[in-house]
Design an enzyme around this catalytic site. Structure first.
Site, PDB file in Angstrom:
ATOM      1  N   LYS A 191      89.709  89.554 -10.041  1.00 21.75           N
ATOM      2  CA  LYS A 191      89.199  89.441  -8.669  1.00 21.75           C
ATOM      3  C   LYS A 191      88.984  90.820  -8.061  1.00 21.75           C
ATOM      4  O   LYS A 191      89.822  91.696  -8.179  1.00 21.75           O
ATOM      5  CB  LYS A 191      90.217  88.664  -7.825  1.00 21.75           C
ATOM      6  CG  LYS A 191      89.846  88.541  -6.370  1.00 21.75           C
ATOM      7  CD  LYS A 191      90.745  87.562  -5.658  1.00 21.75           C
ATOM      8  CE  LYS A 191      91.801  88.236  -4.840  1.00 21.75           C
ATOM      9  NZ  LYS A 191      92.618  87.319  -4.054  1.00 21.75           N
ATOM     10  N   ASP A 210      97.603  79.855  -6.669  1.00 26.59           N
ATOM     11  CA  ASP A 210      97.682  81.095  -5.897  1.00 26.59           C
ATOM     12  C   ASP A 210      98.822  80.986  -4.900  1.00 26.59           C
ATOM     13  O   ASP A 210      99.217  79.869  -4.536  1.00 26.59           O
ATOM     14  CB  ASP A 210      96.356  81.355  -5.173  1.00 26.59           C
ATOM     15  CG  ASP A 210      96.080  82.849  -4.990  1.00 26.59           C
ATOM     16  OD1 ASP A 210      97.006  83.658  -5.191  1.00 26.59           O
ATOM     17  OD2 ASP A 210      94.938  83.193  -4.642  1.00 26.59           O
TER      18      ASP A 210
HETATM   19  C1  R5P Z   1      95.835  87.772  -2.605  1.00 26.75           C
HETATM   20  O1  R5P Z   1      96.366  88.667  -3.213  1.00 26.75           O
HETATM   21  C2  R5P Z   1      96.441  86.423  -2.474  1.00 26.75           C
HETATM   22  O2  R5P Z   1      97.205  86.087  -3.580  1.00 26.75           O
HETATM   23  C3  R5P Z   1      95.384  85.371  -2.262  1.00 26.75           C
HETATM   24  O3  R5P Z   1      94.580  85.318  -3.415  1.00 26.75           O
HETATM   25  C4  R5P Z   1      94.557  85.667  -1.072  1.00 26.75           C
HETATM   26  O4  R5P Z   1      95.341  86.004   0.028  1.00 26.75           O
HETATM   27  C5  R5P Z   1      93.671  84.493  -0.739  1.00 26.75           C
HETATM   28  O5  R5P Z   1      92.880  84.841   0.351  1.00 26.75           O
HETATM   29  P1  R5P Z   1      91.524  84.107   0.660  1.00 26.75           P
HETATM   30  O6  R5P Z   1      91.792  82.628   0.647  1.00 26.75           O
HETATM   31  O7  R5P Z   1      91.145  84.628   2.000  1.00 26.75           O
HETATM   32  O8  R5P Z   1      90.543  84.505  -0.397  1.00 26.75           O
END
Ligand code: R5P
Length: 288
Positions: free
Chosen positions: A188, A214
């Site tokens: 990512k 996640d």
């Molecule tokens: C980032 O390091 C976290 O693990 C999540 O992937 C992130 O905070 C997700 O954010 P969003 O839903 O805004 O993409």
């Protein structure tokens, strides 16, 4: 022992109370006409061990937590153990650029002033369960990923756990062990607060029931990008599980993108199908 819930975590506090067979503390929460919080602790807490459960997903819930903690001290409790299922500001866990606020240090510093112990669930910057020191503050971190893995276990025919970035890989590995399947991760790149790009790593998802795991879903950008990449590689289903459902853009944005979306009740929502109450009950039984 007496267990209190802030207004963001009342339902969870009630479950924890039942599990511990403890008293549920009574609080009068109100708002003044200008929106300021009014807090009155109605239960007798003098010389008692108190547990306060409050998620701080909003600035309001944080203020409420601080007001409650300070009252407990004034009411001469024996001890106060603060459980923060989801702690806001945890992504600003360092000063990334000169002059930025070091938000998590500020927030934890405030909470620590009033607490005998602080417990969080999957605090963003901690990659495992245990006790950690952050800027001289001890934080106990609980891991709810096994609960999410249990939810998906036996539900999918051909499961594969995928973490949308390398950061959550350790959790994905443990979850895969529980589900009894393989795991992988995507690359990512965060372009901005609202936009991420997922590198099209060829990971062999054809015919698989993929679970994207996640720690939190915030804008949903990460999960949506990841789901599109995985669908384009002919997965049979694309599901997502997270601990903290922040959902700053709501969760209907995932309709038609995900087959199943689940989160825990660290933030209490209609789609919080997994409760972290057992984790909290087990911890409180040890620390209080
Ligand atoms: C980032 O390091 C976290 O693990 C999540 O992937 C992130 O905070 C997700 O954010 P969003 O839903 O805004 O993409």
């Amino acid at each position: 022992m007496i267990v209190f819930g802030g207004s963001s975590s009342l339902k969870l506090a009630e479950c924890v109370c039942k599990g511990l067979d403890a008293d549920l503390g009574l609080v009068d929460y109100r708002r003044f006409p200008d929106g300021e919080h009014y807090i009155r602790i109605l239960s007798d807490v003098e010389n008692r061990d108190c547990v306060l459960i409050q998620t701080t997903d909003t600035n309001d819930s944080l203020v409420e937590l601080l007001l409650m903690l300070d009252v407990f001290r004034d009411l001469k409790v024996r001890s106060i153990h603060t459980i923060i299922p989801y702690i806001g500001y945890s992504r600003q866990d360092k000063r990334f650029r000169v002059g930025e606020s070091f938000s998590l240090k500020t927030i934890l510093g405030l909470i620590d002033q009033f607490s005998d112990s602080i417990t969080t669930v999957n605090c963003h910057f901690l990659n495992s369960a245990g006790k950690f020191q952050f800027e001289n503050i001890w934080v106990r971190n609980l891991d709810a990923f096994p609960l999410v893995a249990e939810y998906f276990k036996d539900m999918l025919d051909n499961p594969l756990i995928i973490s949308p970035d390398k950061g959550a890989l350790e959790y994905a590995k443990k979850a895969a062990k529980i589900v009894g399947c393989e795991f992988d991760y995507l690359q990512k790149i965060r372009v901005s607060d609202h936009k991420v790009e997922i590198d099209l790593k060829k990971i062999g998802v054809e015919g698989m029931d993929v679970v994207l795991l996640d720690d939190m879903i915030s804008t949903g950008g990460t999960v949506i990008e990841a789901a599109e990449v995985i669908r384009s590689q002919n997965a049979r289903s694309v599901n997502a599980g997270c601990i903290h459902g922040v959902f700053s853009k709501g969760w209907d944005i995932f309709d038609g993108i995900l087959d199943e979306l689940v989160c825990t009740d660290t933030i209490s929502l209609d789609i919080s199908k997994i409760s972290v109450s057992k984790l909290i009950i087990d911890t409180v039984s040890v620390i209080v």
